[in-house]
Scaffold this active site. Structure first.
Site, PDB file in Angstrom:
ATOM      1  CB  ALA A 193      44.554  28.430  30.107  1.00 39.21           C
ATOM      2  CB  SER A 237      36.482  27.275  27.711  1.00 41.97           C
ATOM      3  OG  SER A 237      36.206  28.022  28.875  1.00 41.97           O
ATOM      4  N   GLY A 238      37.003  29.633  25.852  1.00 46.03           N
ATOM      5  CA  GLY A 238      36.834  31.060  25.591  1.00 46.03           C
ATOM      6  C   GLY A 238      35.367  31.363  25.469  1.00 46.03           C
ATOM      7  N   GLY A 279      47.326  34.821  31.232  1.00 46.01           N
ATOM      8  CA  GLY A 279      48.609  35.516  31.198  1.00 46.01           C
ATOM      9  C   GLY A 279      49.703  34.696  30.553  1.00 46.01           C
ATOM     10  CG  HIS A 299      46.490  39.088  33.636  1.00 52.01           C
ATOM     11  ND1 HIS A 299      47.067  39.133  34.880  1.00 52.01           N
ATOM     12  CD2 HIS A 299      46.362  37.770  33.327  1.00 52.01           C
ATOM     13  CE1 HIS A 299      47.278  37.899  35.314  1.00 52.01           C
ATOM     14  NE2 HIS A 299      46.865  37.055  34.383  1.00 52.01           N
ATOM     15  CG  ASP A 300      42.760  35.453  32.730  1.00 57.02           C
ATOM     16  OD1 ASP A 300      43.770  35.823  33.363  1.00 57.02           O
ATOM     17  OD2 ASP A 300      42.581  34.268  32.371  1.00 57.02           O
ATOM     18  CB  THR A 301      44.258  37.452  37.125  1.00 58.05           C
ATOM     19  OG1 THR A 301      44.577  36.194  36.536  1.00 58.05           O
ATOM     20  CG2 THR A 301      44.147  37.299  38.614  1.00 58.05           C
ATOM     21  CB  THR A 339      42.670  27.023  34.035  1.00 62.78           C
ATOM     22  OG1 THR A 339      41.611  26.895  33.102  1.00 62.78           O
ATOM     23  CG2 THR A 339      43.723  25.977  33.747  1.00 62.78           C
ATOM     24  N   GLY A 379      34.986  30.493  37.567  1.00 65.24           N
ATOM     25  CA  GLY A 379      34.308  29.203  37.433  1.00 65.24           C
ATOM     26  C   GLY A 379      34.195  28.452  38.750  1.00 65.24           C
TER      27      GLY A 379
HETATM   28  C1  LRH Z   1      44.698  32.896  34.915  1.00 66.18           C
HETATM   29  C2  LRH Z   1      46.062  33.269  34.425  1.00 66.18           C
HETATM   30  C3  LRH Z   1      47.042  33.496  35.529  1.00 66.18           C
HETATM   31  C4  LRH Z   1      48.327  33.151  34.874  1.00 66.18           C
HETATM   32  C5  LRH Z   1      47.907  31.932  34.119  1.00 66.18           C
HETATM   33  C6  LRH Z   1      48.708  31.498  32.999  1.00 66.18           C
HETATM   34  O1  LRH Z   1      43.857  32.579  33.871  1.00 66.18           O
HETATM   35  O2  LRH Z   1      46.003  34.404  33.615  1.00 66.18           O
HETATM   36  O3  LRH Z   1      46.987  34.777  36.062  1.00 66.18           O
HETATM   37  O4  LRH Z   1      49.374  32.994  35.729  1.00 66.18           O
HETATM   38  O5  LRH Z   1      46.595  32.213  33.675  1.00 66.18           O
END
Ligand code: LRH
Length: 495
Positions: free
Chosen positions: A11, A13-14, A80, A238-240, A263, A410
């Site tokens: 959210a 950087s990429g 997400g 999902h990044d997480t 973030t 990070g």
């Molecule tokens: C972390 C993440 C998190 C969400 C938020 C918007 O980057 O995906 O899991 O809740 O961003």
């Protein structure tokens, strides 16, 4: 040499990463990095999706030019909660909304009138946070957004990338769980919730699971990036979910808490099935979907956003300052000058972070941080205390003590935050890779290609390939004393 590419959109950087796997070790290198900021227009917040797609294509082109062997696969993961609408020709109908848009608050208030908090939580297992997708969609529908009249589908960000890369439309499971529209038992869209909010079931496409091979790039994209044989794989999008996949769990860490620290800081535990009960409802925890049937029982903590926004303000006023400078300044400041609740919703929106922290303290008659170092230090200390609060809640729900905290993302570059977390929690912090998300993304591609067979093989590879750093707790009594002050200040609220 065979290469795999990860496109990891955060959210703020990429980046496009290249993974090289030799059968025993994996090496990851950065190919391309670009910023990603919310765009404010007429007081609405959006994402610049076409720009992100452009950056992805740039990264793919650079990867193609720099590779020494063949680039086989690509996986996409993103933050997400957000997504976009496509029309009947697959076109993007409108700029995707950003979850920090204050309109979500209206959606939150509206949905809570239609569906009780408990009903929503029991069905979805997801914490009630105003940033969730459900609130964005519900308010758009209530306010008769024209987009619903033309939309063929609502796709979450990674699914949107998949559709523009391959033409394939589907909803990857891990990211779908962040919408708060998925039924936790059925692992599918909850028809009762959709109906209650007048959201058409047909807008939501079939669930696909991480590790699914989606197919080759559309000819137009393949030509643009000059990678005709690249195959796209739906990873844990999902990044997480990707980040937690690459936590370097050591054998003696049977009960561990993870912090995926970017973030946002996602603080939680990996469990075999959702825990939806009185306690998780009261603690407002989420059961997010992971890979190989795992669930991440977690809470969103405001995270590095507080530092990022503080820095942005300083940089925009002409100061040349990076995160390393900020940590150095905090190190010089006095400890425990003051503290605040990092999860107060007043910190959600971008802008004026320093002022907002100061007025939070002022309103509560607490000492007000003035110097830059003081601000940074109180952010870091407050975050560490908040992590400790979640640790205690997790231990209560799971009925056992954690013996380690793993930090990935990070945040591992912030040595002070890692040390403070060890001090506040009283247990060792093990810092893994700052690129955990991209690494998890690539690991899932290796799994899909049959190179790795299960979660334990994946975690072993992570351990073998990436260094860790251990932070032992220090000054525990002093931290404990100040933690008591912290918990008297925060009210665990639902918002
Ligand atoms: C972390 C993440 C998190 C969400 C938020 C918007 O980057 O995906 O899991 O809740 O961003």
């Amino acid at each position: 040499m065979i290469h795999h590419l990860a496109a990891d959109f955060g959210a703020s950087s990429g980046r496009i990463l290249r993974g090289d796997f030799d059968g025993t070790n994996i090496r990851v290198s950065e190919i391309h990095r670009f910023p990603n900021y919310p765009v404010r227009m007429r007081n609405r917040l959006y994402w610049d999706f076409p720009r992100l797609f452009y950056e992805l294509q740039c990264g793919l082109r650079i990867a193609g030019n720099s590779a020494v062997g063949s680039i086989q696969t690509l996986g996409i993961d993103t933050w997400g909660l957000d997504g976009g609408f496509i029309g009947s020709a697959g076109e993007l109908l409108v700029a995707p909304r950003n979850y920090r848009d204050p309109i979500n608050k209206d959606g939150f208030d509206y949905v809570r009138k239609v569906l009780s908090d408990e009903y929503l939580f029991r069905k979805t297992g997801i914490q009630l946070l105003q940033i969730n997708t459900i609130y964005q969609l519900a308010i758009m529908k209530k306010e008769h957004s024209y987009v619903f009249d033309f939309a063929q589908a609502f796709l979450m960000m990674p699914d949107l990338f998949h559709s523009f890369l391959t033409g394939i439309i589907g909803s990857e499971y891990t990211i779908a769980t962040t919408t708060q529209l998925l039924n936790a038992d059925q692992q599918n869209w909850d028809v009762d919730i959709l109906k209650a909010l007048h959201l058409n079931r047909d807008l939501f496409t079939d669930i696909i699971h991480p590790g699914t091979r989606l197919g080759k790039l559309l000819p137009s994209v393949a030509k643009e990036v000059n990678l005709p044989d690249l195959e796209v794989i739906a990873v844990a999008t999902h990044d997480t979910a990707s980040a937690v996949l690459s936590v370097p769990v050591l054998e003696n860490s049977s009960a561990f808490m993870f912090i995926s620290c970017g973030t946002w800081s996602l603080v939680g535990a990996e469990i075999p099935q959702p825990i939806i009960n009185e306690k998780t409802l009261a603690y407002n925890m989420s059961n997010e979907g992971g890979v190989f049937g795992t669930i991440r029982l977690l809470k969103n903590v405001m995270g590095l956003w507080l530092l990022q926004e503080t820095r942005r303000e300083w940089v925009e006023s002409g100061l040349d300052i990076n995160f390393k400078d900020m940590v150095d300044m905090a190190e010089q400041a006095s400890p425990f000058l003051t503290m605040f609740d990092p999860d107060d919703p007043c910190f959600l929106e971008p802008g004026h972070m320093m002022k907002r922290i100061q007025s939070w303290c002022l309103q509560r008659k607490l000492p007000v941080p003035q110097e830059k170092g003081e601000i940074i230090r109180c952010i870091l200390e407050s975050l560490a205390f908040k992590f400790c609060t979640v640790l205690k809640q997790l231990e209560d729900v799971l009925g056992n003590k954690m013996n380690a905290v793993y930090i990935v993302g990070g945040g591992v570059n912030n040595s002070l935050l890692c040390q403070f977390t060890a001090n506040a929690t009283g247990i060792p912090v093990i810092a893994g890779s700052s690129e955990a998300t991209g690494i998890g993304n690539i690991l899932m591609q290796l799994y899909a290609k049959g190179e790795l067979k299960d979660l334990s093989e994946i975690r072993l590879l992570v351990q073998q390939s990436f260094p860790i750093q251990v932070y032992e707790p220090q000054n525990i009594e002093l931290w404990e004393e100040n933690y008591q002050k912290f918990i008297s200040l925060i009210s665990e609220r639902i918002s």
